[in-house]
Structure formats: structure tokens, C-alpha cells
Write a protein that holds these residues in place. Structure first.
Motif, PDB file in Angstrom:
ATOM      1  N   GLY A 243       0.797  -1.219   0.000  1.00  0.00           N
ATOM      2  CA  GLY A 243       0.000   0.000   0.000  1.00  0.00           C
ATOM      3  C   GLY A 243       0.827   1.265   0.000  1.00  0.00           C
ATOM      4  O   GLY A 243       0.289   2.362  -0.164  1.00  0.00           O
ATOM      5  N   MET A 244       2.121   1.175   0.179  1.00  0.00           N
ATOM      6  CA  MET A 244       2.997   2.347   0.181  1.00  0.00           C
ATOM      7  C   MET A 244       3.463   2.638  -1.242  1.00  0.00           C
ATOM      8  O   MET A 244       3.633   1.728  -2.046  1.00  0.00           O
ATOM      9  CB  MET A 244       4.196   2.112   1.091  1.00  0.00           C
ATOM     10  N   TRP A 245       3.693   3.915  -1.514  1.00  0.00           N
ATOM     11  CA  TRP A 245       4.075   4.329  -2.866  1.00  0.00           C
ATOM     12  C   TRP A 245       5.018   5.511  -2.788  1.00  0.00           C
ATOM     13  O   TRP A 245       4.978   6.281  -1.834  1.00  0.00           O
ATOM     14  CB  TRP A 245       2.829   4.703  -3.668  1.00  0.00           C
ATOM     15  N   MET A 246       5.860   5.672  -3.799  1.00  0.00           N
ATOM     16  CA  MET A 246       6.775   6.802  -3.883  1.00  0.00           C
ATOM     17  C   MET A 246       6.637   7.440  -5.261  1.00  0.00           C
ATOM     18  O   MET A 246       6.428   6.743  -6.249  1.00  0.00           O
ATOM     19  CB  MET A 246       8.218   6.351  -3.651  1.00  0.00           C
ATOM     20  N   GLU A 247       6.764   8.770  -5.302  1.00  0.00           N
ATOM     21  CA  GLU A 247       6.663   9.510  -6.552  1.00  0.00           C
ATOM     22  C   GLU A 247       7.785  10.526  -6.646  1.00  0.00           C
ATOM     23  O   GLU A 247       8.228  11.068  -5.636  1.00  0.00           O
ATOM     24  CB  GLU A 247       5.329  10.252  -6.635  1.00  0.00           C
ATOM     25  N   GLY A 248       8.197  10.816  -7.857  1.00  0.00           N
ATOM     26  CA  GLY A 248       9.200  11.834  -8.092  1.00  0.00           C
ATOM     27  C   GLY A 248       8.611  13.238  -7.967  1.00  0.00           C
ATOM     28  O   GLY A 248       7.394  13.417  -7.955  1.00  0.00           O
ATOM     29  N   ARG A 249       9.477  14.216  -7.872  1.00  0.00           N
ATOM     30  CA  ARG A 249       9.062  15.611  -7.757  1.00  0.00           C
ATOM     31  C   ARG A 249       9.984  16.482  -8.610  1.00  0.00           C
ATOM     32  O   ARG A 249      11.127  16.135  -8.888  1.00  0.00           O
ATOM     33  CB  ARG A 249       9.130  16.091  -6.294  1.00  0.00           C
ATOM     34  N   SER A 250       9.483  17.661  -8.967  1.00  0.00           N
ATOM     35  CA  SER A 250      10.259  18.610  -9.775  1.00  0.00           C
ATOM     36  C   SER A 250      11.364  19.235  -8.918  1.00  0.00           C
ATOM     37  O   SER A 250      11.326  19.201  -7.695  1.00  0.00           O
ATOM     38  CB  SER A 250       9.339  19.704 -10.316  1.00  0.00           C
ATOM     39  N   ASP A 251      12.324  19.836  -9.607  1.00  0.00           N
ATOM     40  CA  ASP A 251      13.414  20.522  -8.904  1.00  0.00           C
ATOM     41  C   ASP A 251      12.884  21.623  -7.992  1.00  0.00           C
ATOM     42  O   ASP A 251      13.397  21.832  -6.898  1.00  0.00           O
ATOM     43  CB  ASP A 251      14.404  21.119  -9.909  1.00  0.00           C
ATOM     44  N   GLU A 252      11.865  22.340  -8.441  1.00  0.00           N
ATOM     45  CA  GLU A 252      11.299  23.425  -7.631  1.00  0.00           C
ATOM     46  C   GLU A 252      10.732  22.888  -6.313  1.00  0.00           C
ATOM     47  O   GLU A 252      10.913  23.491  -5.248  1.00  0.00           O
ATOM     48  CB  GLU A 252      10.203  24.164  -8.407  1.00  0.00           C
ATOM     49  N   ILE A 253      10.037  21.759  -6.383  1.00  0.00           N
ATOM     50  CA  ILE A 253       9.468  21.175  -5.163  1.00  0.00           C
ATOM     51  C   ILE A 253      10.574  20.652  -4.258  1.00  0.00           C
ATOM     52  O   ILE A 253      10.500  20.792  -3.034  1.00  0.00           O
ATOM     53  CB  ILE A 253       8.442  20.072  -5.518  1.00  0.00           C
ATOM     54  N   LEU A 254      11.626  20.087  -4.845  1.00  0.00           N
ATOM     55  CA  LEU A 254      12.757  19.629  -4.020  1.00  0.00           C
ATOM     56  C   LEU A 254      13.415  20.804  -3.305  1.00  0.00           C
ATOM     57  O   LEU A 254      13.709  20.728  -2.110  1.00  0.00           O
ATOM     58  CB  LEU A 254      13.790  18.902  -4.878  1.00  0.00           C
ATOM     59  N   LEU A 255      13.630  21.894  -4.021  1.00  0.00           N
ATOM     60  CA  LEU A 255      14.262  23.061  -3.408  1.00  0.00           C
ATOM     61  C   LEU A 255      13.384  23.684  -2.331  1.00  0.00           C
ATOM     62  O   LEU A 255      13.876  24.376  -1.441  1.00  0.00           O
ATOM     63  CB  LEU A 255      14.631  24.085  -4.476  1.00  0.00           C
ATOM     64  N   ALA A 256      12.094  23.424  -2.379  1.00  0.00           N
ATOM     65  CA  ALA A 256      11.172  23.899  -1.338  1.00  0.00           C
ATOM     66  C   ALA A 256      11.065  22.911  -0.179  1.00  0.00           C
ATOM     67  O   ALA A 256      10.312  23.138   0.757  1.00  0.00           O
ATOM     68  CB  ALA A 256       9.798  24.149  -1.934  1.00  0.00           C
ATOM     69  N   GLY A 257      11.823  21.791  -0.234  1.00  0.00           N
ATOM     70  CA  GLY A 257      11.852  20.844   0.882  1.00  0.00           C
ATOM     71  C   GLY A 257      11.135  19.537   0.650  1.00  0.00           C
ATOM     72  O   GLY A 257      11.081  18.693   1.542  1.00  0.00           O
ATOM     73  N   GLY A 258      10.603  19.296  -0.540  1.00  0.00           N
ATOM     74  CA  GLY A 258       9.827  18.081  -0.815  1.00  0.00           C
ATOM     75  C   GLY A 258      10.671  16.827  -0.934  1.00  0.00           C
ATOM     76  O   GLY A 258      11.884  16.879  -1.164  1.00  0.00           O
ATOM     77  N   ASN A 259      10.017  15.674  -0.784  1.00  0.00           N
ATOM     78  CA  ASN A 259      10.616  14.346  -0.917  1.00  0.00           C
ATOM     79  C   ASN A 259      11.860  14.171  -0.038  1.00  0.00           C
ATOM     80  O   ASN A 259      12.892  13.695  -0.492  1.00  0.00           O
ATOM     81  CB  ASN A 259      10.937  14.024  -2.375  1.00  0.00           C
ATOM     82  N   LEU A 260      11.743  14.506   1.198  1.00  0.00           N
ATOM     83  CA  LEU A 260      12.827  14.345   2.168  1.00  0.00           C
ATOM     84  C   LEU A 260      12.765  12.937   2.740  1.00  0.00           C
ATOM     85  O   LEU A 260      11.691  12.455   3.121  1.00  0.00           O
ATOM     86  CB  LEU A 260      12.685  15.383   3.286  1.00  0.00           C
ATOM     87  N   ALA A 261      13.900  12.264   2.786  1.00  0.00           N
ATOM     88  CA  ALA A 261      13.965  10.895   3.314  1.00  0.00           C
ATOM     89  C   ALA A 261      15.217  10.743   4.176  1.00  0.00           C
ATOM     90  O   ALA A 261      16.224  11.410   3.943  1.00  0.00           O
ATOM     91  CB  ALA A 261      13.997   9.887   2.166  1.00  0.00           C
ATOM     92  N   LEU A 262      15.133   9.853   5.143  1.00  0.00           N
ATOM     93  CA  LEU A 262      16.275   9.553   6.014  1.00  0.00           C
ATOM     94  C   LEU A 262      16.828   8.191   5.639  1.00  0.00           C
ATOM     95  O   LEU A 262      16.098   7.188   5.641  1.00  0.00           O
ATOM     96  CB  LEU A 262      15.834   9.552   7.478  1.00  0.00           C
ATOM     97  N   ILE A 263      18.113   8.161   5.293  1.00  0.00           N
ATOM     98  CA  ILE A 263      18.820   6.906   5.037  1.00  0.00           C
ATOM     99  C   ILE A 263      20.010   6.880   5.957  1.00  0.00           C
ATOM    100  O   ILE A 263      20.895   7.726   5.867  1.00  0.00           O
ATOM    101  CB  ILE A 263      19.249   6.792   3.560  1.00  0.00           C
ATOM    102  N   ASP A 264      20.018   5.931   6.855  1.00  0.00           N
ATOM    103  CA  ASP A 264      20.996   5.859   7.948  1.00  0.00           C
ATOM    104  C   ASP A 264      20.923   7.162   8.730  1.00  0.00           C
ATOM    105  O   ASP A 264      19.899   7.471   9.282  1.00  0.00           O
ATOM    106  CB  ASP A 264      22.398   5.540   7.417  1.00  0.00           C
TER     107      ASP A 264
END
Length: 193
Positions: free
Chosen positions: A137-158
């Protein structure tokens, strides 16, 4: 032998509680047909185990917190998971205080490969990471550069916070994340050398 009227009927934690009021005996009358309404479709999915990760992260917003924050990532190992009541003990388990009800499901998974060496200044298009999520039921989607620069799609790895712009579906619950921003929010120290 006397009739009762239902005052309240709350449903909590899979239990129905009725609040009844005694009414006067009413003369019998012919009953009329009632509207059957419509069926509320519910997914009858197993809850699964609660997945709880306690995260000690740098500030995630532009304001510095007044007190230290601990972040909780909660979800279930199955799609039917709905919530978890979180309690805190400050006396080694002798007593517990409820502190939070986690009702939103975080996207939780494991990495299949390591990130590799990179810098924290430029877009990381040479590296990618594969992840497998906890359930279908979990899903991941890409985001535009503008959304990334605004803080989107943040994830913690280690210990490193990353952001990812591209997502490629590899199969059931498996994704490849690329177009990365690495060492976000002060976690440059955790970059792989």
C-alpha cells in the motif's frame, strides 16, 4: 419490560458503547418501513505489526525549536494499520503516560544498496538507491526541482537526510530513487566518503 431509547452510540477501538435512556411505555403502533441506507464499504485488511522509528533529526523547518524535538515515523507491516497510541515512561516502565496518537502512516522501508560517495552541493545524478517498502500500500513519486528546493521528498537513510527527484518502479514494493540532493538539513557529516 419497558422500552429504552438510544442516546449515543460511539464506536471506538472496535467496540460499540450504547448510552440508553428509559422511556415511557408507548402504545403499540404499526411500524413503517425504514430506508435501508447504503452499505459503507470498508477494507477488511489485517493490521500487522506496528513499525515505529524514533528519529533524532536536525530542525526540519526554518525556525529553531524552543525545546528539543524527537520525530516519530509510524506505520504498519500490513495495509490495514490505522494508528498507534504512544506512551512514555520516565521511571523504567513502572508507570506510563500517553503522549501521542500516531494516526498517519509514514512511508517506511529498507535500502537494498548503499548510496555511495557524493557531495552535498550539487545534484547527485550519478548515484541512486534502491528501497523496498514495508507493504504494497505504500508508494513513492518523483518531484520537480522546484518542489525539491522547497523541501519536498525528504527521506532519512541511515543518518543522512536526502531528497529525491526521480522514482523508478522496479517491482512489488521496490523503487529506485535518483536525481538526489544529499546531506540535507545539516547532515553533510553523514555523507559516505
Amino acid at each position: 419490560g419497558s422500552p429504552w431509547r438510544i442516546g449515543e452510540m460511539p464506536v471506538e477501538r472496535l467496540a460499540v458503547e450504547l448510552s440508553l435512556d428509559r422511556t415511557k411505555q408507548l402504545p403499540l403502533s404499526a411500524s413503517s418501513a425504514a430506508d435501508g441506507g447504503r452499505v459503507a464499504i470498508q477494507n477488511n485488511l489485517p493490521n500487522g505489526d506496528t513499525l515505529l522509528h524514533v528519529l533524532d533529526l536536525p530542525p526540519l523547518y526554518d525556525e529553531l525549536p524552543i525545546v528539543p524535538n524527537v520525530w516519530l515515523a509510524t506505520s504498519g507491516s500490513e495495509q490495514g494499520w490505522r494508528r498507534a497510541d504512544i506512551s512514555l515512561s520516565i521511571d523504567s516502565g513502572a508507570s506510563w503516560q500517553p503522549v501521542y496518537t500516531a494516526s498517519g502512516s509514514s512511508v517506511i522501508g529498507i535500502t537494498i544498496n548503499s548510496l555511495g560517495a557524493a557531495g552535498s552541493v550539487l545534484w547527485g545524478d550519478r548515484n541512486s538507491v534502491e528501497v523496498e517498502l514495508a507493504h504494497d500500500g505504500m508508494w513513492m513519486e518523483g518531484r520537480s526541482d522546484e518542489i525539491l528546493l522547497a523541501g519536498g521528498n525528504l527521506a532519512l537513510i541511515d543518518d543522512e537526510l536526502i531528497q529525491f527527484g526521480r522514482v523508478e518502479v522496479l517491482g512489488e514494493r521496490r523503487f529506485r530513487l535518483s536525481h538526489l540532493l544529499r546531506g540535507r538539513r545539516g547532515t553533510e557529516w553523514a555523507l559516505t566518503d
